[in-house]
Design a protein around this motif. Structure first.
Motif, short mmCIF file in Angstrom:
data_model
loop_
_atom_site.label_atom_id
_atom_site.label_comp_id
_atom_site.label_asym_id
_atom_site.label_seq_id
_atom_site.Cartn_x
_atom_site.Cartn_y
_atom_site.Cartn_z
N ALA A 90 -25.13 28.15 28.62
CA ALA A 90 -24.58 26.81 28.83
C ALA A 90 -25.66 25.86 29.29
O ALA A 90 -25.70 24.68 28.88
CB ALA A 90 -23.46 26.86 29.86
N TYR A 91 -26.58 26.36 30.12
CA TYR A 91 -27.65 25.50 30.63
C TYR A 91 -28.71 25.25 29.56
O TYR A 91 -29.22 24.13 29.43
CB TYR A 91 -28.27 26.14 31.87
CG TYR A 91 -27.30 26.21 33.02
CD1 TYR A 91 -27.09 25.10 33.84
CD2 TYR A 91 -26.56 27.36 33.27
CE1 TYR A 91 -26.18 25.15 34.88
CE2 TYR A 91 -25.64 27.42 34.31
CZ TYR A 91 -25.46 26.31 35.11
OH TYR A 91 -24.55 26.35 36.14
N ARG A 92 -29.04 26.28 28.83
CA ARG A 92 -30.01 26.09 27.74
C ARG A 92 -29.50 25.10 26.71
O ARG A 92 -30.21 24.18 26.31
CB ARG A 92 -30.34 27.42 27.08
CG ARG A 92 -31.28 27.22 25.88
CD ARG A 92 -31.64 28.49 25.17
NE ARG A 92 -32.45 28.14 24.00
CZ ARG A 92 -33.58 28.70 23.66
NH1 ARG A 92 -34.07 29.66 24.41
NH2 ARG A 92 -34.23 28.33 22.59
N LEU A 93 -28.26 25.27 26.28
CA LEU A 93 -27.70 24.39 25.26
C LEU A 93 -27.58 22.97 25.77
O LEU A 93 -27.83 22.00 25.03
CB LEU A 93 -26.35 24.93 24.80
CG LEU A 93 -26.40 26.27 24.05
CD1 LEU A 93 -24.99 26.78 23.77
CD2 LEU A 93 -27.19 26.13 22.76
N MET A 94 -27.17 22.80 27.04
CA MET A 94 -27.08 21.47 27.62
C MET A 94 -28.46 20.81 27.64
O MET A 94 -28.63 19.64 27.27
CB MET A 94 -26.53 21.52 29.03
CG MET A 94 -26.39 20.14 29.68
SD MET A 94 -26.10 20.22 31.45
CE MET A 94 -27.73 20.77 32.00
N ALA A 95 -29.48 21.58 28.07
CA ALA A 95 -30.84 21.04 28.14
C ALA A 95 -31.34 20.64 26.76
O ALA A 95 -31.97 19.58 26.60
CB ALA A 95 -31.77 22.06 28.78
N GLU A 96 -31.07 21.47 25.76
CA GLU A 96 -31.50 21.14 24.40
C GLU A 96 -30.86 19.84 23.93
O GLU A 96 -31.51 18.99 23.32
CB GLU A 96 -31.15 22.28 23.45
CG GLU A 96 -32.01 23.53 23.64
CD GLU A 96 -31.56 24.67 22.75
OE1 GLU A 96 -30.48 24.55 22.13
OE2 GLU A 96 -32.29 25.68 22.68
N GLY A 97 -29.56 19.68 24.23
CA GLY A 97 -28.87 18.46 23.81
C GLY A 97 -29.40 17.22 24.52
O GLY A 97 -29.59 16.17 23.90
N LEU A 98 -29.64 17.33 25.81
CA LEU A 98 -30.15 16.19 26.57
C LEU A 98 -31.57 15.84 26.15
O LEU A 98 -31.93 14.66 26.06
CB LEU A 98 -30.08 16.49 28.07
CG LEU A 98 -28.68 16.63 28.66
CD1 LEU A 98 -28.75 17.02 30.14
CD2 LEU A 98 -27.89 15.33 28.49
N GLU A 99 -32.37 16.87 25.87
CA GLU A 99 -33.72 16.62 25.38
C GLU A 99 -33.68 15.88 24.04
O GLU A 99 -34.44 14.92 23.82
CB GLU A 99 -34.47 17.94 25.22
CG GLU A 99 -35.88 17.79 24.67
CD GLU A 99 -36.55 19.11 24.37
OE1 GLU A 99 -37.73 19.08 23.99
OE2 GLU A 99 -35.91 20.17 24.51
N ALA A 100 -32.77 16.31 23.15
CA ALA A 100 -32.65 15.67 21.84
C ALA A 100 -32.22 14.21 21.97
O ALA A 100 -32.56 13.38 21.12
CB ALA A 100 -31.66 16.44 20.97
N SER A 101 -31.48 13.89 23.03
CA SER A 101 -31.02 12.51 23.24
C SER A 101 -32.10 11.63 23.85
O SER A 101 -31.90 10.42 24.02
CB SER A 101 -29.78 12.50 24.14
OG SER A 101 -30.13 12.77 25.49
N GLY A 102 -33.26 12.22 24.21
CA GLY A 102 -34.36 11.45 24.77
C GLY A 102 -34.52 11.57 26.26
O GLY A 102 -35.37 10.88 26.85
N MET A 103 -33.75 12.43 26.91
CA MET A 103 -33.83 12.57 28.36
C MET A 103 -35.05 13.41 28.75
O MET A 103 -35.35 14.42 28.11
CB MET A 103 -32.56 13.23 28.90
CG MET A 103 -32.44 13.21 30.41
SD MET A 103 -30.83 13.86 30.99
CE MET A 103 -29.74 12.50 30.53
N ASP A 104 -35.75 13.00 29.79
CA ASP A 104 -36.94 13.73 30.24
C ASP A 104 -36.53 14.85 31.20
O ASP A 104 -35.40 14.92 31.69
CB ASP A 104 -37.92 12.77 30.91
CG ASP A 104 -39.36 13.28 30.88
OD1 ASP A 104 -39.59 14.39 30.34
OD2 ASP A 104 -40.25 12.59 31.39
N PHE A 105 -37.51 15.72 31.53
CA PHE A 105 -37.21 16.92 32.30
C PHE A 105 -36.57 16.64 33.66
O PHE A 105 -35.60 17.32 34.02
CB PHE A 105 -38.47 17.76 32.49
CG PHE A 105 -38.28 18.90 33.43
CD1 PHE A 105 -37.51 20.01 33.07
CD2 PHE A 105 -38.83 18.86 34.71
CE1 PHE A 105 -37.31 21.05 33.96
CE2 PHE A 105 -38.63 19.91 35.60
CZ PHE A 105 -37.87 21.00 35.22
#
Length: 231
Positions: free
Chosen positions: A64-79
């Motif tokens: 759940a965390y990996r997939l959420m991070a991948e989605g947020l990264e794809a939207s342009g969100m930084d670490f």
């Protein structure tokens, strides 16, 4: 990949994160014998059980965390903002020590995926982001393990062809370990933005010459930085 194999590949052999603007990703390889010795010295024998973390598999808790991070990264969100969102999700899922470990496992597998080009990072560096979450995850497994593994990893890098002892990498890993030791109890504050990674001071220790090791003065400076970075 089986759960057992994934534990070996990530805990014992470690994962590697791609670094922006680098042709060769930094290596986190530490032989099983050396990590086993570190764990025994820390009183962790037999090897502690950890959450299974097969990279690319979606059926385990960390997914759940990996997939959420991948989605947020794809939207342009930084670490730093991805980390805040992960902490918020962990709070919604109970905020336990186990859940924090699951969260960190998901972020480790996300940042440790060599096949995904990256523009995100901590202070503009994806390797620092990985070092931070990796140090936090190791510390969440065994107290004291984050710093010990970081010191051993950088010692090996000092003598690895084309590599060197990176004090910024060491500092980021130690800050991550300190986060797991102290800040996981304030998970709600990290989730709602009262505490943020953007408030960390700049990592500016640099790299040593190939084959060089830091003296105790420099190591103490890194330790002091980790302590004051998360007061």
């Amino acid at each position: 990949m089986t759960s057992s194999a994934s534990r070996l590949s990530l805990l014992l052999l470690c994962v590697a994160a791609p670094a922006a603007a680098m042709r060769t990703p930094p290596s986190f390889d530490l032989p099983r014998r050396d990590l086993g010795e570190l764990l025994r010295e820390l009183g962790a024998e037999p090897m502690p059980e950890v959450v299974p973390m097969p990279v690319g598999f979606g059926e385990t808790e960390h997914a759940a965390y990996r997939l959420m991070a991948e989605g947020l990264e794809a939207s342009g969100m930084d670490f730093p903002d991805v980390f805040r969102a992960a902490c918020a999700l962990a709070v919604r899922r109970g905020g336990s020590a186990h859940e924090t470990k699951v969260m960190l496992a998901g972020l480790v597998t996300w940042l440790g995926d060599r096949d995904r080009p990256r523009s995100i990072g901590l202070q503009g560096r994806v390797d620092l982001a990985f070092h931070f979450v990796y140090g936090a995850w190791l510390e969440s497994i065994v107290t004291g393990f984050g710093e010990r593994a970081a010191l051993e990893k950088e010692r090996r890098d000092a003598f690895s062809p084309g590599n060197a002892y990176d004090l910024d990498d060491l500092a980021a890993t130690m800050v991550g370990a300190r986060w797991a030791a102290r800040e996981s109890a304030r998970l709600d504050e990290w989730g709602d933005g009262r505490r943020r990674l953007t408030a960390l001071p700049a990592f500016a220790f640099g790299r040593l010459a190939p084959g060089a090791l830091p003296d105790e003065r420099r190591l103490d400076a890194v330790r002091d930085f980790a302590r004051t970075a998360l007061p």
